[in-house]
Design an enzyme around this catalytic site. Structure first.
Site, short mmCIF file in Angstrom:
data_model
loop_
_atom_site.label_atom_id
_atom_site.label_comp_id
_atom_site.label_asym_id
_atom_site.label_seq_id
_atom_site.Cartn_x
_atom_site.Cartn_y
_atom_site.Cartn_z
N ALA A 34 0.75 -1.13 -0.08
CA ALA A 34 0.07 -0.10 0.03
C ALA A 34 0.84 1.34 -0.10
O ALA A 34 0.85 2.21 0.89
CB ALA A 34 -0.92 0.01 1.16
N ASP A 37 3.66 8.32 -0.61
CA ASP A 37 5.07 8.85 -0.76
C ASP A 37 6.00 8.74 0.17
O ASP A 37 7.20 9.26 -0.20
CB ASP A 37 4.50 10.51 -1.00
CG ASP A 37 4.02 10.71 -2.30
OD1 ASP A 37 4.01 10.00 -3.26
OD2 ASP A 37 3.36 11.84 -2.47
N GLY A 38 5.46 8.45 1.46
CA GLY A 38 6.63 8.31 2.36
C GLY A 38 7.35 7.00 2.14
O GLY A 38 8.65 7.03 2.15
N HIS A 39 6.78 5.99 1.88
CA HIS A 39 7.62 5.02 1.04
C HIS A 39 8.50 5.16 -0.10
O HIS A 39 9.82 4.92 0.02
CB HIS A 39 6.73 3.89 0.61
CG HIS A 39 5.76 2.85 1.76
ND1 HIS A 39 4.57 2.83 1.72
CD2 HIS A 39 6.23 2.37 2.76
CE1 HIS A 39 4.06 2.43 2.86
NE2 HIS A 39 4.97 2.22 3.42
N GLN A 63 2.88 -9.24 13.46
CA GLN A 63 3.10 -7.92 14.28
C GLN A 63 1.67 -7.39 14.33
O GLN A 63 1.73 -6.24 14.67
CB GLN A 63 3.90 -7.21 13.44
CG GLN A 63 3.55 -6.49 11.96
CD GLN A 63 4.65 -5.94 11.29
OE1 GLN A 63 5.62 -6.40 10.76
NE2 GLN A 63 4.44 -4.52 11.15
N ASP A 152 7.73 5.70 12.00
CA ASP A 152 7.62 4.70 13.05
C ASP A 152 8.76 4.81 13.78
O ASP A 152 9.83 3.78 13.79
CB ASP A 152 7.60 3.30 12.18
CG ASP A 152 6.18 3.42 11.83
OD1 ASP A 152 5.34 3.31 12.32
OD2 ASP A 152 6.16 3.28 10.52
#
Length: 280
Positions: A34, A37-39, A63, A152
């Site tokens: 999914a 833009d962060g990835h 997790q 994270d």
């Protein structure tokens, strides 16, 4: 060019081995898909300093605390591959559950200390699942550098500690949080927000920014916490798992921002758990 999608460990090894023999620097960007833009900012960071880049996509069941949360997690493999096309990544590692956790799998990686707070207490077992799967991804890809987002931040601390403690020869690199125009930290979980909830989601970042500014001015957490919680409640957040000031190194809880510190939050809006952190 769309990178090859690899689903078998032996095939991945056959691809990576010649790179390693040639002395090429291999980067890995572990994801659960999914992609946003962060990835993609992590992929760009990897491409800038590595000869080869592998993006991993695996929704890791170990997790997740809630089976419903696991079932609802967005899965968009085809769209993810298209988004990666312009970056020219060298492989997309998409193992299934049997490749990651074959029959008889009985090993768990557990990191103490930095997991004893925040999401470590509100999501029991979560970081054991993270550390276990990331250790496997590091070893499977034989990467020299790994790229994680600071959104994270606790996870970043966990995988850094894990790699150091287990002598895995990899450099873990943290990259800045990427935000929407209204400040909301980009996350795959944002796709689960209704249109109405999405409007109010940015209040989390607004409250955190105001709280951090007060802390920078000398206020204590006891001073600022009641107002912050009241504002989140008014915006429709139904539960706040935590809103805490922690040391940037080691994650010890703080009352004042008198050392390098970060403000951490996890809160529920319309059934979706949002997390964020900012430097104080």
């Amino acid at each position: 060019m769309i990178a090859p999608i690899v689903r078998d460990k032996a095939q991945l090894r056959d691809i990576v081995t010649p790179w390693k023999r040639a002395g090429e620097v291999v980067g890995v960007v572990p994801t659960m898909g999914a992609l946003h833009d962060g990835h993609l900012s992590l992929v760009a960071a990897a491409k800038a300093v590595c000869d080869r880049v592998i993006v991993t996509i695996f929704v890791n069941p170990k997790q997740f605390n809630n089976p419903e949360d696991l079932a609802n997690y967005p899965r968009t493999e085809e769209a993810d591959a298209r988004k990666l096309e312009r970056f020219g990544v060298d492989a997309i590692w998409v193992p299934d559950g049997d490749q990651m956790y074959p029959e008889g799998f009985a090993t768990t990686v557990s990191v103490s200390g930095v997991t004893d707070c925040l999401c470590g207490t509100t999501r029991p077992g979560h970081f054991e699942g993270v550390a276990t799967v990331v250790a496997k991804l590091f070893l499977q890809t034989q990467a020299d550098k790994a790229f994680f987002g600071e959104k994270d931040y606790q996870q970043l601390q966990v995988v850094t500690r894990m790699a150091a403690d287990l002598d895995i020869p990899i450099q873990v690199i943290g990259c800045p949080t990427i935000r929407e125009e209204d400040g909301l930290a980009m996350s795959s979980r944002n796709l689960l927000l209704s249109d109405r909830a999405r409007v109010y989601a940015s209040v989390l970042y607004e409250v955190m920014e105001d709280t951090a500014e007060a802390l920078r001015g000398g206020a204590t957490m006891s001073d600022v916490l009641p107002d912050a919680l009241a504002r989140l409640n008014k915006a429709g957040f139904t539960e706040v798992d935590y809103l805490e000031l922690r040391a940037a190194d080691g994650l010890d809880e703080l009352e004042r921002a008198d050392v390098s510190s970060r403000l951490f939050a996890a809160a529920w809006l319309a059934g979706v758990r949002l997390i964020d952190n900012i430097a104080v």
